[in-house]
Motif scaffolding. Structure first.
Motif, PDB file in Angstrom:
ATOM      1  N   GLU A 319       0.766  -1.168   0.095  1.00 19.20           N
ATOM      2  CA  GLU A 319       0.031  -0.008   0.072  1.00 19.20           C
ATOM      3  C   GLU A 319       0.926   1.181  -0.055  1.00 19.20           C
ATOM      4  OE1 GLU A 319      -3.381   0.692  -0.399  1.00 19.20           O
ATOM      5  OE2 GLU A 319      -3.040  -1.723  -0.994  1.00 19.20           O
ATOM      6  N   LYS A 322       2.746   1.438  -3.688  1.00 22.02           N
ATOM      7  CA  LYS A 322       1.438   2.052  -4.552  1.00 22.02           C
ATOM      8  C   LYS A 322       1.331   3.740  -4.420  1.00 22.02           C
ATOM      9  CE  LYS A 322      -2.400  -0.194  -4.964  1.00 22.02           C
ATOM     10  NZ  LYS A 322      -3.705  -0.787  -4.455  1.00 22.02           N
ATOM     11  N   GLU A 326       2.458   5.926  -7.529  1.00 21.94           N
ATOM     12  CA  GLU A 326       1.517   7.021  -8.189  1.00 21.94           C
ATOM     13  C   GLU A 326       1.951   8.392  -7.906  1.00 21.94           C
ATOM     14  OE1 GLU A 326      -1.651   5.845  -5.649  1.00 21.94           O
ATOM     15  OE2 GLU A 326      -2.429   4.266  -7.097  1.00 21.94           O
ATOM     16  N   ALA A 367      -1.047  -2.766 -10.499  1.00 23.84           N
ATOM     17  CA  ALA A 367      -1.629  -2.187  -9.561  1.00 23.84           C
ATOM     18  C   ALA A 367      -1.256  -0.624  -9.676  1.00 23.84           C
ATOM     19  CB  ALA A 367      -0.699  -2.572  -8.369  1.00 23.84           C
ATOM     20  N   VAL A 368      -0.389  -0.086 -10.616  1.00 20.08           N
ATOM     21  CA  VAL A 368      -0.076   1.213 -10.873  1.00 20.08           C
ATOM     22  C   VAL A 368       0.548   1.335 -12.289  1.00 20.08           C
ATOM     23  CG1 VAL A 368       1.038   3.464 -10.256  1.00 20.08           C
ATOM     24  CG2 VAL A 368       0.236   1.775  -8.372  1.00 20.08           C
ATOM     25  N   LEU A 386       3.568  -0.512 -11.479  1.00 25.67           N
ATOM     26  CA  LEU A 386       3.917  -1.713 -10.363  1.00 25.67           C
ATOM     27  C   LEU A 386       2.999  -2.807 -10.591  1.00 25.67           C
ATOM     28  CD1 LEU A 386       4.993  -2.427  -7.506  1.00 25.67           C
ATOM     29  CD2 LEU A 386       3.058  -1.267  -6.566  1.00 25.67           C
ATOM     30  N   THR A 388       1.586  -6.358  -9.200  1.00 25.45           N
ATOM     31  CA  THR A 388       1.634  -7.252  -8.112  1.00 25.45           C
ATOM     32  C   THR A 388       0.867  -8.596  -8.377  1.00 25.45           C
ATOM     33  OG1 THR A 388      -0.653  -6.204  -7.420  1.00 25.45           O
ATOM     34  CG2 THR A 388       1.263  -5.333  -6.589  1.00 25.45           C
TER      35      THR A 388
END
Length: 507
Positions: A319, A322, A326, A367-368, A386, A388
């Motif tokens: 988390e 991320k 971002e 994820a990003v 990213l 995951t």
């Protein structure tokens, strides 16, 4: 920031004007040349894919002339005292520092690296020359080995003219990292820079000329690997080849040099793991993970492109990761705010983007990021990415992407982390984050890589050995390890006149 970007662009255009207005040629035997065939190629800026000017496409005959020049200049340079070479190489470092701003701005425009990183390119390049200049007087030194009846001692002699083939990701610094020890050892050089980012190699040649390096000691030929690179690696006058680049190309160079038994030094690809255990210093590990994959546009051989994250810390770490990814600032490389710039060339850009489909097809989660950016015009921009929910069997975990792309893989135990880390064809570097000293030492010993950093990002230390194992390379750079490559070791045995000499046929 906009005002500073405009100022940087204005300065960059002033430096780039000469490349736009005249063809960039080769530097051979102390003279600039437009080559034997007159063919050229366009050098495109990754910021907008517009031309920065024409560059001569080196022919086999161009390379031949450069190799003959290096061969002709070798004896005088090799026999020069180390102290004299030291003076010249320090002058060369001075010339590099005088042009530091130019080198940084030109390199950023030529290869897309953010100026915040390229500001150090000239300083680091000059430091490479100063470090090896200071070692030049001792380059020939060897060992003294005493026995009862003999004393053996070793000396080192420069191997001869060498070929240096450098990459496009941080071209100036990596060129100096190879060329400085070669010159300090007494070798002469034929340098072929990468065709995607040739401009600062020309500045380097100009600095060498201004520093008084004798004609032929340093030669530079532009062009493509299929012609210029092949001719260099096959030439009989070249005794060794130092190459930084892709593993496949390294294999080709080794085959091309085999008939002449060339010595080779390769710094090749990597799929480097950063292993974060539950007991790691959370913030420091997070900083290092982000820096070591997203700095330099992810176009760094030692980038930690696989994050191996222990299950206990994984939710919180992912988390936080991320949020950081971002927030990474993508933009023009000359903007001081930019953290990730455009990728070096359209072909490489398309390759990196292709892994977004590969990730989805293999079952990973984007994820990003994972997208092209067109808001900056026609440049090679994409969002830092990213992945995951990945495992080590996926293409995004096996293949070197060489962009601002991180693949996250979960592990449970130390043994599993080690298994995943070593399940790769590569072995350049590894990073271990843990507060357990015993675990750090066990992992550092067992991770299959030429270099390991514990609780640190990639920390540069010039005297230390730099290089990889498995498909990541052959040999080591740094300190005396560089001289071991560029020099031959000769053993000399002196008798004390006390031993019995065997006799045959004596009456």
């Amino acid at each position: 920031m906009a005002q500073q970007l405009d100022s940087n662009l204005t300065k960059a255009e002033q430096y780039l004007a000469k490349y736009r207005n005249q063809t960039l040629g080769h530097y051979i035997a102390g003279e600039w040349s437009l080559g034997s065939e007159g063919e050229t190629f366009e050098n495109l800026s990754p910021t907008n894919n517009e031309s920065l000017g024409k560059v001569v496409k080196g022919s086999a005959e161009d390379v031949n002339q450069a190799c003959l020049a290096a061969q002709s200049a070798f004896t005088e340079w090799a026999e020069m005292s180390g102290s004299e070479r030291k003076k010249i190489l320090h002058r060369l470092a001075d010339k590099i520092e005088e042009r530091a701003e130019e080198i940084a701005l030109v390199e950023s425009m030529d290869c897309g690296q953010p100026l915040r990183f390229m500001k150090q390119a000239a300083i680091r390049g000059a430091a490479n020359f100063r470090f090896f200049a200071d070692k030049s007087p001792e380059a020939k030194n060897g060992l003294s080995l005493h026995q009862d009846n003999h004393t053996n001692y070793t000396v080192r002699t420069p191997i001869g003219p060498v070929g240096v083939i450098t990459p496009w990701n941080t071209p100036f610094m990596l060129s100096t990292w190879k060329i400085a020890p070669a010159l300090a050892a007494g070798c002469t050089v034929v340098h072929k820079p990468a065709e995607f980012s040739p401009l600062t190699a020309a500045i380097l040649a100009e600095c060498a000329e201004a520093a008084g390096l004798p004609a032929g000691v340093w030669n530079m030929v532009n062009g493509f690997g299929e012609v210029a690179g092949k001719a260099l690696t096959e030439h009989k006058a070249i005794k060794a080849v130092a190459f930084v680049g892709e593993t496949v190309t390294g294999s080709m160079i080794q085959a091309q040099g085999a008939p002449t038994l060339k010595r080779v030094h390769f710094e090749l690809g990597g799929k480097n793991p950063v292993i974060v255990f539950d007991d790691a210093d959370f913030e420091r590990a997070l900083d290092a993970v982000v820096f070591m994959i997203y700095s330099l546009n992810g176009q760094r051989c030692t980038s930690s492109s696989r994050l191996l994250i222990q299950s206990g810390i994984k939710p919180k770490f992912i988390e936080a990761l991320k949020a950081r990814v971002e927030n990474i600032q993508v933009g023009h490389p000359l903007d001081p705010a930019t953290e990730v710039g455009p990728l070096v060339h359209q072909s490489h850009y398309n390759k990196v983007l292709s892994y977004m489909d590969a990730a989805t097809e293999d079952g990973a989660t984007i994820a990003v990021g994972g997208k092209a950016i067109d808001s900056f015009g026609n440049g090679n921009y994409l969002t830092p990415t990213l992945f995951t929910d990945a495992d080590n069997s996926m293409r995004i975990a096996k293949e070197e992407i060489f962009g601002p792309v991180l693949t996250c893989i979960e592990f449970e135990s130390e043994e599993q982390a080690l298994e995943i880390a070593n399940d790769t064809d590569y072995g350049l570097s590894g990073y271990i984050w843990t507060s357990n000293t015993g675990r750090a030492m066990r992992m550092a010993s067992k991770v299959e890589a030429g270099m390991i950093w514990v609780n640190s990002e990639n920390n540069r230390n010039l005297p230390s050995p730099f290089g990889g194992v498995k498909m990541s390379g052959i040999g080591r750079d740094g300190g005396d390890w560089s001289f071991d490559f560029y020099m031959e070791t000769k053993n000399i045995c002196i008798a004390h006149d006390t031993h019995n000499v065997p006799t045959l046929g004596k009456l």
